[in-house]
Design an enzyme around this catalytic site. Structure first.
Site, PDB file in Angstrom:
ATOM      1  N   THR A  69       0.832  -1.203   0.000  1.00 40.21           N
ATOM      2  CA  THR A  69       0.000   0.000   0.000  1.00 40.21           C
ATOM      3  C   THR A  69       0.871   1.258   0.000  1.00 40.21           C
ATOM      4  OG1 THR A  69      -1.717  -1.188   1.193  1.00 40.21           O
ATOM      5  CG2 THR A  69      -1.810   1.224   1.287  1.00 40.21           C
ATOM      6  N   CYS A 322      -8.487  -6.606   2.127  1.00 39.91           N
ATOM      7  CA  CYS A 322      -8.626  -5.188   2.481  1.00 39.91           C
ATOM      8  C   CYS A 322     -10.060  -4.708   2.315  1.00 39.91           C
ATOM      9  CB  CYS A 322      -7.714  -4.324   1.622  1.00 39.91           C
ATOM     10  SG  CYS A 322      -6.061  -4.971   1.561  1.00 39.91           S
TER      11      CYS A 322
HETATM   12  N1  PLP Z   1      -1.612  -4.478  -4.166  1.00 35.88           N
HETATM   13  C1  PLP Z   1      -2.126  -5.713  -4.333  1.00 35.88           C
HETATM   14  C2  PLP Z   1      -2.346  -6.241  -5.710  1.00 35.88           C
HETATM   15  C3  PLP Z   1      -2.462  -6.497  -3.225  1.00 35.88           C
HETATM   16  O1  PLP Z   1      -2.981  -7.711  -3.398  1.00 35.88           O
HETATM   17  C4  PLP Z   1      -2.247  -5.962  -1.927  1.00 35.88           C
HETATM   18  C5  PLP Z   1      -2.625  -6.736  -0.735  1.00 35.88           C
HETATM   19  O2  PLP Z   1      -3.558  -7.497  -0.748  1.00 35.88           O
HETATM   20  C6  PLP Z   1      -1.687  -4.679  -1.811  1.00 35.88           C
HETATM   21  C7  PLP Z   1      -1.386  -3.972  -2.948  1.00 35.88           C
HETATM   22  C8  PLP Z   1      -1.430  -4.071  -0.471  1.00 35.88           C
HETATM   23  O3  PLP Z   1      -0.291  -4.645   0.118  1.00 35.88           O
HETATM   24  P1  PLP Z   1      -0.048  -4.519   1.708  1.00 35.88           P
HETATM   25  O4  PLP Z   1      -0.990  -5.457   2.366  1.00 35.88           O
HETATM   26  O5  PLP Z   1       1.374  -4.938   1.876  1.00 35.88           O
HETATM   27  O6  PLP Z   1      -0.246  -3.102   2.067  1.00 35.88           O
END
Ligand code: PLP
Length: 376
Positions: A69, A322
Site C-alpha cells: 500500500t 482489504c
Molecule cells: N496491491 C495488491 C495487488 C495487493 O494484493 C495488496 C494486498 O492485498 C496490496 C497492494 C497491499 O499490500 P499490503 O498489504 O502490503 O499493504
C-alpha cells in the site's frame, strides 16, 4: 485448518523467521555511526543488494516501505508531485491501494483520472490504452501484473512499451506475482513496481518500491533511505523479506508448477461436482495467476457459505482482504460485468506451499456438503 487465502497473506517461512530473530533484539539504530548502528546498516544494505539483484535493478532504485500500500502511494503521489503529472490512466480492477490513492489525487490535486477499458476477464484493452495515450501523452499509467481477486494477468510488457512510446510513466503493482519470481525490471520499461513481503512468505508490514528514478518522498522526516522514506527502518522485516525473496526466486519453477497443477485440479473438480459453476476472470493456465481462483455457485449465499467454511476449518475469502469489511460487492467483479448480487456470492481460493491435492479434495467435499445443506 485448511488455509486457502494465500493472496491475502502467506504464512511466514520458518527459516525467514529464524533469520529475523537476531535483528529483532539487536540494539542500536541503523542511522547511528557507531558499531551497533553500522551492524544494522550493513544488514539493510545487504538486503537491498539481494533484492535489487533478483529483480534486475540497481540497489539505489529500491526503497523499503511498510508494504504494498505504501509503495503504491509513494509511486502515485511522488510521480504527481515530482513530474507535475495531470492525467492518470488506470486499470479499474486495481487494488484499492491504487484506486483510492488516485481518487484522493483527483480530489486534492485536480488530477484527471481515466479508466482503461477491460474485457470480460479483466484484461486491459491495449487499443483503448493507446487511444488514451494519444490523447494524454506523458500520463502516469497504473496497471497491476496479476489481479489479487480473479488472478487475471495483464500484458505488462506490451503496456510498458506502449507507455514508453508515448513518453508516459508506468506503475505496475507486482504484489501478487513477486513470489512467483516473474519480475525483472531490466526486461521491460517500467518506472515503478510495488511489492509486499507477506505475499511471498516474508513478514507482514514490510515491502519495497522499485523506482527507476528518484521521486519526492511520501513520508517526510529524517534522511533515511537516501531521503526517499523517512523513519527508522524495520531492519528485521527487511532482512526477512530479502531471504524470502531469495528463496522465492530460487524455487520459482517448481513452485509455479506446484501451483498450476493444483489450479488445474481444482477447476476440474469444481466442474465435475458443480456443473453450473461460474468462474470469474481468466482461468486459462497461461493467462492467470497459478495460485488464485475466483468463482460462484449460482443460487448460493456466499456470506453463509464463507462462515460455514470457516466453521468447517477452511479459510477462504470472497474478495480482497482489504475490502472484506466493506459492504460493497467487489469492484473487480463489477468491472468485468458481474452484477452486485452475483459478485456478493463469489468465493476466492488461493493457495501455495503446504497445500496439496488432498486438501483441495477436502475443500471440494466440504463445499458439496454445504451446498446440499443450503439448497435443501
Ligand atoms: N496491491 C495488491 C495487488 C495487493 O494484493 C495488496 C494486498 O492485498 C496490496 C497492494 C497491499 O499490500 P499490503 O498489504 O502490503 O499493504
Amino acid at each position: 485448518m485448511i488455509y486457502l487465502d494465500y493472496a491475502a497473506s502467506t504464512p511466514l517461512d520458518p527459516e525467514v523467521a529464524e533469520r529475523m530473530i537476531p535483528y529483532l533484539s539487536a540494539v542500536g539504530n541503523p542511522s547511528s555511526i557507531h558499531a551497533a548502528g553500522r551492524y544494522l546498516r550493513a544488514a539493510i544494505e545487504e538486503a537491498r543488494s539481494t533484492i535489487a539483484g533478483l529483480i534486475g535493478a540497481d540497489p539505489g532504485q529500491i526503497v523499503f516501505t511498510s508494504g504494498g500500500t505504501e509503495a503504491d502511494n509513494h509511486a502515485l503521489r511522488g510521480a504527481v508531485e515530482t513530474w507535475g503529472i495531470r492525467h492518470i490512466l488506470y486499470n479499474p480492477t486495481e487494488h484499492h491501494a491504487v484506486l483510492h490513492t488516485i481518487e484522493s489525487l483527483v480530489q486534492s490535486r485536480g488530477i484527471q483520472a481515466h479508466p482503461i477499458a477491460v474485457d470480460a476477464v479483466g484484461r486491459v484493452e491495449l487499443e483503448h490504452l493507446e487511444v488514451l495515450l494519444r490523447q494524454y501523452p506523458r500520463s502516469l499509467v497504473a496497471v497491476m501484473y496479476a489481479n489479487n481477486e480473479i488472478g487475471t494477468i495483464q500484458p505488462v510488457r506490451e503496456i510498458a512499451e506502449l507507455v514508453q512510446t508515448y513518453g508516459g510513466y508506468f506503475l505496475c503493482d507486482t504484489v501478487q506475482v513477486m513470489g512467483l519470481g516473474w519480475v525483472n525490471v531490466s526486461e521491460w520499461p517500467v518506472d515503478f513496481i510495488a511489492a509486499s513481503a507477506h505475499k511471498f512468505y516474508g513478514p507482514k508490514g514490510v515491502g519495497f518500491l522499485y523506482r527507476r528514478r528518484p521521486i519526492r518522498s511520501l513520508i517526510t522526516g529524517g534522511a533515511q533511505e537516501r531521503e526517499q522514506r523517512a523513519g527508522t527502518e524495520n531492519v528485521a522485516g527487511i532482512v526477512g523479506m530479502a531471504l524470502a525473496l531469495q528463496k522465492a526466486y530460487a524455487q520459482r519453477r517448481s513452485y509455479e508448477t506446484h501451483l498450476r497443477t493444483l489450479k488445474a485440479y481444482l477447476i476440474q473438480q469444481l466442474r465435475e461436482r458443480f456443473p453450473d459453476v461460474i468462474f470469474h476472470g481468466d482461468i486459462d493456465l497461461e493467462g492467470s495467476h497459478p495460485g488464485i481462483l475466483n468463482f460462484r455457485l449460482p443460487g448460493l449465499t456466499h456470506d453463509l457459505l464463507l462462515v460455514q467454511l470457516d466453521i468447517e476449518g477452511i479459510c477462504a475469502s470472497g474478495t480482497s482482504a482489504c475490502a472484506s469489511g466493506s459492504a460493497h460487492p467487489s469492484h473487480v467483479l463489477q468491472a468485468i460485468g458481474v452484477s452486485p448480487a452475483e459478485a456478493s456470492r463469489a468465493l476466492r481460493f488461493s493457495w501455495g506451499h503446504g497445500i496439496e491435492q488432498t486438501h483441495l479434495d477436502t475443500v471440494v467435499a466440504t463445499l458439496e456438503k454445504l451446498v446440499t445443506f443450503q439448497t435443501t
